[in-house]
Design a protein around this motif. Sequence first.
Motif, PDB file in Angstrom:
ATOM      1  N   PRO A  66       0.836  -1.192   0.000  1.00  0.00           N
ATOM      2  CA  PRO A  66       0.000   0.000   0.000  1.00  0.00           C
ATOM      3  C   PRO A  66       0.878   1.252   0.000  1.00  0.00           C
ATOM      4  O   PRO A  66       1.903   1.296   0.693  1.00  0.00           O
ATOM      5  CB  PRO A  66      -0.766  -0.120   1.322  1.00  0.00           C
ATOM      6  CG  PRO A  66       0.183  -0.840   2.238  1.00  0.00           C
ATOM      7  CD  PRO A  66       1.066  -1.704   1.376  1.00  0.00           C
TER       8      PRO A  66
ATOM      9  N   ASP B 189      -0.572   4.774  -0.035  1.00  0.00           N
ATOM     10  CA  ASP B 189      -1.446   5.949   0.025  1.00  0.00           C
ATOM     11  C   ASP B 189      -1.181   6.749   1.299  1.00  0.00           C
ATOM     12  O   ASP B 189      -1.898   7.693   1.614  1.00  0.00           O
ATOM     13  CB  ASP B 189      -2.929   5.531  -0.036  1.00  0.00           C
ATOM     14  CG  ASP B 189      -3.340   4.613   1.111  1.00  0.00           C
ATOM     15  OD1 ASP B 189      -2.458   4.039   1.790  1.00  0.00           O
ATOM     16  OD2 ASP B 189      -4.557   4.462   1.331  1.00  0.00           O
ATOM     17  N   GLN B 190      -0.118   6.378   2.014  1.00  0.00           N
ATOM     18  CA  GLN B 190       0.162   7.027   3.311  1.00  0.00           C
ATOM     19  C   GLN B 190       0.535   8.497   3.132  1.00  0.00           C
ATOM     20  O   GLN B 190       0.344   9.306   4.034  1.00  0.00           O
ATOM     21  CB  GLN B 190       1.282   6.282   4.048  1.00  0.00           C
ATOM     22  CG  GLN B 190       0.912   4.868   4.487  1.00  0.00           C
ATOM     23  CD  GLN B 190       1.142   3.818   3.410  1.00  0.00           C
ATOM     24  OE1 GLN B 190       1.296   4.145   2.241  1.00  0.00           O
ATOM     25  NE2 GLN B 190       1.158   2.564   3.792  1.00  0.00           N
TER      26      GLN B 190
ATOM     27  N   TRP C 198     -11.100  -1.137   2.701  1.00  0.00           N
ATOM     28  CA  TRP C 198     -10.264  -0.864   3.870  1.00  0.00           C
ATOM     29  C   TRP C 198     -11.283  -0.592   4.987  1.00  0.00           C
ATOM     30  O   TRP C 198     -11.883   0.479   5.029  1.00  0.00           O
ATOM     31  CB  TRP C 198      -9.433   0.382   3.641  1.00  0.00           C
ATOM     32  CG  TRP C 198      -8.096   0.292   2.981  1.00  0.00           C
ATOM     33  CD1 TRP C 198      -6.929   0.723   3.534  1.00  0.00           C
ATOM     34  CD2 TRP C 198      -7.748  -0.183   1.663  1.00  0.00           C
ATOM     35  NE1 TRP C 198      -5.884   0.516   2.640  1.00  0.00           N
ATOM     36  CE2 TRP C 198      -6.358  -0.045   1.500  1.00  0.00           C
ATOM     37  CE3 TRP C 198      -8.473  -0.738   0.603  1.00  0.00           C
ATOM     38  CZ2 TRP C 198      -5.678  -0.414   0.336  1.00  0.00           C
ATOM     39  CZ3 TRP C 198      -7.808  -1.105  -0.560  1.00  0.00           C
ATOM     40  CH2 TRP C 198      -6.434  -0.952  -0.678  1.00  0.00           C
TER      41      TRP C 198
ATOM     42  N   LYS D 214      -9.680  -5.333   4.064  1.00  0.00           N
ATOM     43  CA  LYS D 214      -8.386  -5.114   4.711  1.00  0.00           C
ATOM     44  C   LYS D 214      -8.642  -4.625   6.120  1.00  0.00           C
ATOM     45  O   LYS D 214      -9.398  -3.664   6.320  1.00  0.00           O
ATOM     46  CB  LYS D 214      -7.630  -4.048   3.905  1.00  0.00           C
ATOM     47  CG  LYS D 214      -6.241  -3.815   4.355  1.00  0.00           C
ATOM     48  CD  LYS D 214      -6.058  -2.376   4.726  1.00  0.00           C
ATOM     49  CE  LYS D 214      -5.767  -2.257   6.180  1.00  0.00           C
ATOM     50  NZ  LYS D 214      -5.164  -1.010   6.579  1.00  0.00           N
TER      51      LYS D 214
ATOM     52  N   GLY E 104      -0.052  -3.977   7.957  1.00  0.00           N
ATOM     53  CA  GLY E 104       1.166  -3.954   8.765  1.00  0.00           C
ATOM     54  C   GLY E 104       1.081  -2.981   9.929  1.00  0.00           C
ATOM     55  O   GLY E 104       1.414  -3.311  11.065  1.00  0.00           O
ATOM     56  N   GLY E 105       0.631  -1.757   9.645  1.00  0.00           N
ATOM     57  CA  GLY E 105       0.611  -0.720  10.676  1.00  0.00           C
ATOM     58  C   GLY E 105       1.959  -0.034  10.781  1.00  0.00           C
ATOM     59  O   GLY E 105       2.834  -0.190   9.921  1.00  0.00           O
TER      60      GLY E 105
ATOM     61  N   ILE F  15      -1.093  -6.851   3.627  1.00  0.00           N
ATOM     62  CA  ILE F  15      -0.904  -5.574   2.933  1.00  0.00           C
ATOM     63  C   ILE F  15      -0.017  -4.726   3.836  1.00  0.00           C
ATOM     64  O   ILE F  15      -0.488  -4.087   4.770  1.00  0.00           O
ATOM     65  CB  ILE F  15      -2.272  -4.950   2.523  1.00  0.00           C
ATOM     66  CG1 ILE F  15      -2.077  -3.585   1.861  1.00  0.00           C
ATOM     67  CG2 ILE F  15      -3.274  -4.877   3.670  1.00  0.00           C
ATOM     68  CD1 ILE F  15      -3.259  -3.130   1.008  1.00  0.00           C
ATOM     69  N   PHE F  16       1.266  -4.818   3.591  1.00  0.00           N
ATOM     70  CA  PHE F  16       2.272  -4.204   4.459  1.00  0.00           C
ATOM     71  C   PHE F  16       2.962  -3.068   3.713  1.00  0.00           C
ATOM     72  O   PHE F  16       3.570  -3.295   2.666  1.00  0.00           O
ATOM     73  CB  PHE F  16       3.334  -5.235   4.866  1.00  0.00           C
ATOM     74  CG  PHE F  16       2.934  -6.170   5.987  1.00  0.00           C
ATOM     75  CD1 PHE F  16       1.611  -6.389   6.330  1.00  0.00           C
ATOM     76  CD2 PHE F  16       3.916  -6.852   6.707  1.00  0.00           C
ATOM     77  CE1 PHE F  16       1.262  -7.260   7.367  1.00  0.00           C
ATOM     78  CE2 PHE F  16       3.581  -7.723   7.745  1.00  0.00           C
ATOM     79  CZ  PHE F  16       2.247  -7.934   8.076  1.00  0.00           C
ATOM     80  N   GLY F  17       2.882  -1.868   4.269  1.00  0.00           N
ATOM     81  CA  GLY F  17       3.489  -0.711   3.620  1.00  0.00           C
ATOM     82  C   GLY F  17       4.696  -0.184   4.359  1.00  0.00           C
ATOM     83  O   GLY F  17       5.845  -0.451   3.992  1.00  0.00           O
ATOM     84  N   ARG F  18       4.446   0.554   5.467  1.00  0.00           N
ATOM     85  CA  ARG F  18       5.551   1.233   6.149  1.00  0.00           C
ATOM     86  C   ARG F  18       6.629   0.270   6.610  1.00  0.00           C
ATOM     87  O   ARG F  18       7.813   0.596   6.547  1.00  0.00           O
ATOM     88  CB  ARG F  18       4.999   2.049   7.333  1.00  0.00           C
ATOM     89  CG  ARG F  18       4.274   3.303   6.880  1.00  0.00           C
ATOM     90  CD  ARG F  18       3.462   3.910   7.981  1.00  0.00           C
ATOM     91  NE  ARG F  18       2.278   3.124   8.277  1.00  0.00           N
ATOM     92  CZ  ARG F  18       1.430   3.360   9.261  1.00  0.00           C
ATOM     93  NH1 ARG F  18       1.658   4.384  10.080  1.00  0.00           N
ATOM     94  NH2 ARG F  18       0.365   2.624   9.443  1.00  0.00           N
TER      95      ARG F  18
HETATM   96  O1  LIG Z   1      -3.289  -0.577   3.891  1.00  0.00           O
HETATM   97  C1  LIG Z   1      -2.508   0.198   4.425  1.00  0.00           C
HETATM   98  C2  LIG Z   1      -2.515   1.623   4.090  1.00  0.00           C
HETATM   99  O2  LIG Z   1      -3.412   1.879   3.036  1.00  0.00           O
HETATM  100  C3  LIG Z   1      -1.569  -0.326   5.439  1.00  0.00           C
HETATM  101  O3  LIG Z   1      -0.364   0.343   5.400  1.00  0.00           O
HETATM  102  P1  LIG Z   1       0.708   0.129   6.556  1.00  0.00           P
HETATM  103  O4  LIG Z   1       1.222  -1.283   6.413  1.00  0.00           O
HETATM  104  O5  LIG Z   1       1.777   1.151   6.301  1.00  0.00           O
HETATM  105  O6  LIG Z   1      -0.032   0.319   7.834  1.00  0.00           O
END
Ligand SMILES: O=C(CO)COP(=O)(O)O
Length: 305
Positions: free
Chosen positions: A38, A40-41, A164, A200, A242-243, A267-270
């Motif tokens: 992801p 979109d942060q 989401w 999600k 992920g968070g 769905i892991f972003g940061r």
């Molecule tokens: O789905 C997500 C943001 O759209 C989760 O992102 P993170 O893993 O960074 O929390």
Amino acid sequence: MADRRDLNQLGLNAGKKARLHRILHHHGLRNGTALFLPYDQGLEHGPRDFFANQEASDPHYVLRLAVDGHFNGIAIQIGLAEKFYWDYAGEVPLILKLNGKTDIPPSDHALSPLHAGVEDAVRLGADAVGYTLYVGTPAQSEDFAQYRQIRAEAQRAGMPLVVWAYPRGSAVGAKGGRSSFYAVDYAARTASELGADMVKVNFPHPEMRTGVPPSYDAEFSAQQAIDAVVRSANRTLLLVSGGERAGDQAMLDKARASIRAGATGLIFGRNVWQRGLAESLRFVERLHDVLSEAKPRAGATDPAR
Ligand SMILES: O=C(CO)COP(=O)(O)O
């Protein structure tokens, strides 16, 4: 009980089935699991999320990471999709986020406005659309009405809809909080009741019990909680996010518990892009290893078929 990894059992129309199949088969794992990136942060939290690794503020860098890390999809907003996805079209599936907001106003009345429609997703070659639904805020009815329009458009276009599902607002805050088992479980069920193809959620925290309804006020293990959340989603495929950046072992434990529970993926972003490239790719490898532990579907020669 339906096998969540058999797309034939999910009540999908042909377009949705074809697109979900493309997503789940995008790389070699083919066991019905998926890993999404992801990105979109930058809208949802602002550029502060790129301070840990400045390179990640460049959409090219993150799209390349999605391709090189063999992700099953990248979730981005319309502005980045129009200006950057072109170079990577087909190399990694696109989930076009249709709504989003900043984190500057207070979240009690949170409603995520639309910035794009399903037609944009078709034009850009997306394999799914994403919608952020806030569960439990005073603006919930308005949100549900907006969501209903998007769901109808997605249904007509044969476009999978990924929700989401975020518990939000002071009422949720008074009942355990947005990451409590109660709130996450309710959000998963809500997305399934409202016809999402994928949902999600954040990983549930059964220890957050202050103010929760009595049924949730008991000792549940993390595994019991995520098992229940997957059950609540029933025929809606479930992704766990992920968070905030945390220790790798904690992330891998959460990933393993989710996959063991029958979640479709992560769905892991940061936790992926808030570090240098080589380290990101090593971590992604470990996530793929966890996904590969998912049991193949009974009797299937090609487990994702
Ligand atoms: O789905 C997500 C943001 O759209 C989760 O992102 P993170 O893993 O960074 O929390």
